[in-house]
Design a protein around this motif. Sequence first.
Motif, PDB file in Angstrom:
ATOM      1  N   VAL A  81       0.824  -1.211   0.000  1.00  0.00           N
ATOM      2  CA  VAL A  81       0.000   0.000   0.000  1.00  0.00           C
ATOM      3  C   VAL A  81       0.859   1.262   0.000  1.00  0.00           C
ATOM      4  CG1 VAL A  81      -1.667   1.330   1.357  1.00  0.00           C
ATOM      5  CG2 VAL A  81      -1.980  -1.119   1.047  1.00  0.00           C
ATOM      6  N   VAL A  82       1.893   1.287   0.808  1.00  0.00           N
ATOM      7  CA  VAL A  82       2.715   2.501   0.918  1.00  0.00           C
ATOM      8  C   VAL A  82       3.388   2.841  -0.413  1.00  0.00           C
ATOM      9  CG1 VAL A  82       4.713   3.534   2.056  1.00  0.00           C
ATOM     10  CG2 VAL A  82       3.001   2.314   3.404  1.00  0.00           C
ATOM     11  N   PRO A  83       4.073   1.911  -1.090  1.00  0.00           N
ATOM     12  CA  PRO A  83       4.656   2.268  -2.397  1.00  0.00           C
ATOM     13  C   PRO A  83       3.597   2.639  -3.440  1.00  0.00           C
ATOM     14  CG  PRO A  83       5.680   0.278  -1.572  1.00  0.00           C
ATOM     15  CD  PRO A  83       4.518   0.586  -0.673  1.00  0.00           C
ATOM     16  N   ALA A  84       2.433   1.998  -3.390  1.00  0.00           N
ATOM     17  CA  ALA A  84       1.371   2.338  -4.345  1.00  0.00           C
ATOM     18  C   ALA A  84       0.874   3.756  -4.102  1.00  0.00           C
ATOM     19  CB  ALA A  84       0.219   1.347  -4.222  1.00  0.00           C
ATOM     20  N   PHE A  85       0.715   4.134  -2.851  1.00  0.00           N
ATOM     21  CA  PHE A  85       0.270   5.489  -2.528  1.00  0.00           C
ATOM     22  C   PHE A  85       1.311   6.521  -2.945  1.00  0.00           C
ATOM     23  CE2 PHE A  85       0.078   9.106   0.392  1.00  0.00           C
ATOM     24  CZ  PHE A  85      -1.204   9.551   0.116  1.00  0.00           C
ATOM     25  N   ILE A  86       2.572   6.253  -2.642  1.00  0.00           N
ATOM     26  CA  ILE A  86       3.645   7.187  -3.005  1.00  0.00           C
ATOM     27  C   ILE A  86       3.761   7.296  -4.526  1.00  0.00           C
ATOM     28  CG2 ILE A  86       6.144   7.568  -2.925  1.00  0.00           C
ATOM     29  CD1 ILE A  86       6.068   6.324  -0.108  1.00  0.00           C
ATOM     30  N   GLY A  87       3.682   6.178  -5.217  1.00  0.00           N
ATOM     31  CA  GLY A  87       3.754   6.184  -6.683  1.00  0.00           C
ATOM     32  C   GLY A  87       2.583   6.917  -7.308  1.00  0.00           C
ATOM     33  N   GLY A  88       1.404   6.721  -6.762  1.00  0.00           N
ATOM     34  CA  GLY A  88       0.227   7.414  -7.284  1.00  0.00           C
ATOM     35  C   GLY A  88       0.316   8.914  -7.080  1.00  0.00           C
ATOM     36  N   ALA A  89       0.751   9.323  -5.895  1.00  0.00           N
ATOM     37  CA  ALA A  89       0.885  10.752  -5.614  1.00  0.00           C
ATOM     38  C   ALA A  89       1.955  11.374  -6.502  1.00  0.00           C
ATOM     39  CB  ALA A  89       1.222  10.969  -4.140  1.00  0.00           C
ATOM     40  N   THR A  90       3.067  10.685  -6.670  1.00  0.00           N
ATOM     41  CA  THR A  90       4.151  11.192  -7.522  1.00  0.00           C
ATOM     42  C   THR A  90       3.684  11.289  -8.975  1.00  0.00           C
ATOM     43  OG1 THR A  90       5.784  10.211  -6.048  1.00  0.00           O
ATOM     44  CG2 THR A  90       6.518  10.814  -8.262  1.00  0.00           C
ATOM     45  N   GLY A  91       3.003  10.283  -9.457  1.00  0.00           N
ATOM     46  CA  GLY A  91       2.486  10.305 -10.829  1.00  0.00           C
ATOM     47  C   GLY A  91       1.512  11.445 -11.049  1.00  0.00           C
ATOM     48  N   TYR A  92       0.668  11.691 -10.060  1.00  0.00           N
ATOM     49  CA  TYR A  92      -0.284  12.801 -10.176  1.00  0.00           C
ATOM     50  C   TYR A  92       0.442  14.139 -10.247  1.00  0.00           C
ATOM     51  CZ  TYR A  92      -3.838  16.185  -8.916  1.00  0.00           C
ATOM     52  OH  TYR A  92      -4.662  17.278  -8.902  1.00  0.00           O
ATOM     53  N   LEU A  93       1.436  14.336  -9.383  1.00  0.00           N
ATOM     54  CA  LEU A  93       2.167  15.602  -9.379  1.00  0.00           C
ATOM     55  C   LEU A  93       2.952  15.809 -10.667  1.00  0.00           C
ATOM     56  CD1 LEU A  93       3.416  15.621  -5.688  1.00  0.00           C
ATOM     57  CD2 LEU A  93       1.606  17.001  -6.700  1.00  0.00           C
ATOM     58  N   VAL A  94       3.579  14.761 -11.171  1.00  0.00           N
ATOM     59  CA  VAL A  94       4.333  14.874 -12.424  1.00  0.00           C
ATOM     60  C   VAL A  94       3.382  15.193 -13.575  1.00  0.00           C
ATOM     61  CG1 VAL A  94       5.694  13.547 -14.101  1.00  0.00           C
ATOM     62  CG2 VAL A  94       6.253  13.437 -11.674  1.00  0.00           C
ATOM     63  N   ASN A  95       2.248  14.519 -13.618  1.00  0.00           N
ATOM     64  CA  ASN A  95       1.269  14.758 -14.675  1.00  0.00           C
ATOM     65  C   ASN A  95       0.760  16.201 -14.620  1.00  0.00           C
ATOM     66  OD1 ASN A  95      -0.500  14.235 -16.789  1.00  0.00           O
ATOM     67  ND2 ASN A  95      -2.117  13.587 -15.406  1.00  0.00           N
ATOM     68  N   THR A  96       0.529  16.718 -13.431  1.00  0.00           N
ATOM     69  CA  THR A  96       0.068  18.098 -13.276  1.00  0.00           C
ATOM     70  C   THR A  96       1.106  19.084 -13.787  1.00  0.00           C
ATOM     71  OG1 THR A  96      -1.224  17.447 -11.350  1.00  0.00           O
ATOM     72  CG2 THR A  96      -0.776  19.790 -11.615  1.00  0.00           C
ATOM     73  N   GLN A  97       2.370  18.839 -13.473  1.00  0.00           N
ATOM     74  CA  GLN A  97       3.437  19.733 -13.933  1.00  0.00           C
ATOM     75  C   GLN A  97       3.569  19.693 -15.452  1.00  0.00           C
ATOM     76  OE1 GLN A  97       5.411  21.971 -12.298  1.00  0.00           O
ATOM     77  NE2 GLN A  97       3.980  21.620 -10.641  1.00  0.00           N
ATOM     78  N   ILE A  98       3.519  18.513 -16.035  1.00  0.00           N
ATOM     79  CA  ILE A  98       3.642  18.381 -17.495  1.00  0.00           C
ATOM     80  C   ILE A  98       2.468  19.078 -18.175  1.00  0.00           C
ATOM     81  CG2 ILE A  98       3.534  16.726 -19.400  1.00  0.00           C
ATOM     82  CD1 ILE A  98       5.163  14.819 -17.629  1.00  0.00           C
ATOM     83  N   HIS A  99       1.279  18.871 -17.652  1.00  0.00           N
ATOM     84  CA  HIS A  99       0.096  19.480 -18.268  1.00  0.00           C
ATOM     85  C   HIS A  99       0.152  21.006 -18.192  1.00  0.00           C
ATOM     86  CE1 HIS A  99      -3.971  19.817 -19.699  1.00  0.00           C
ATOM     87  NE2 HIS A  99      -4.277  20.579 -18.660  1.00  0.00           N
ATOM     88  N   SER A 100       0.639  21.550 -17.098  1.00  0.00           N
ATOM     89  CA  SER A 100       0.692  23.004 -16.973  1.00  0.00           C
ATOM     90  C   SER A 100       1.708  23.618 -17.929  1.00  0.00           C
ATOM     91  CB  SER A 100       1.018  23.410 -15.536  1.00  0.00           C
ATOM     92  OG  SER A 100       2.343  23.063 -15.203  1.00  0.00           O
ATOM     93  N   HIS A 101       2.726  22.864 -18.289  1.00  0.00           N
ATOM     94  CA  HIS A 101       3.725  23.386 -19.227  1.00  0.00           C
ATOM     95  C   HIS A 101       3.290  23.215 -20.679  1.00  0.00           C
ATOM     96  CE1 HIS A 101       6.869  24.464 -16.439  1.00  0.00           C
ATOM     97  NE2 HIS A 101       6.614  23.357 -15.773  1.00  0.00           N
ATOM     98  N   GLN A 102       2.348  22.331 -20.932  1.00  0.00           N
ATOM     99  CA  GLN A 102       1.930  22.075 -22.306  1.00  0.00           C
ATOM    100  C   GLN A 102       0.668  22.830 -22.700  1.00  0.00           C
ATOM    101  OE1 GLN A 102       1.509  17.844 -22.609  1.00  0.00           O
ATOM    102  NE2 GLN A 102       3.653  17.539 -23.097  1.00  0.00           N
TER     103      GLN A 102
END
Length: 55
Positions: free
Chosen positions: A9-30
Motif C-alpha cells: 500500500v505505501v509504495p502504491a500510494f507514493i507512486g500514485g501521488a508522484t504520478g499525479y504531481l508529475v502529470n500536473t506539472q507536465i500538463h501546466s507546461h503544455q
Amino acid sequence: MLSVVGWGVVPAFIGGATGYLVNTQIHSHQSHDFESVMDELRALIQPPAGPGDGA
C-alpha cells in the motif's frame, strides 16, 4: 499480515501521488491558449510572398 499489506500500500500510494504531481506539472507546461495556437496555424498556411507579389 498487516505488514505485508503495508509493503504494497505505501509504495502504491507514493507512486500514485508522484504520478499525479508529475502529470500536473507536465500538463501546466503544455497548455496553450486556443487563439495563440490558431494564430500559429494560420501563419503556417499563408503562402510565402514571392518576388512579384505585393508592392
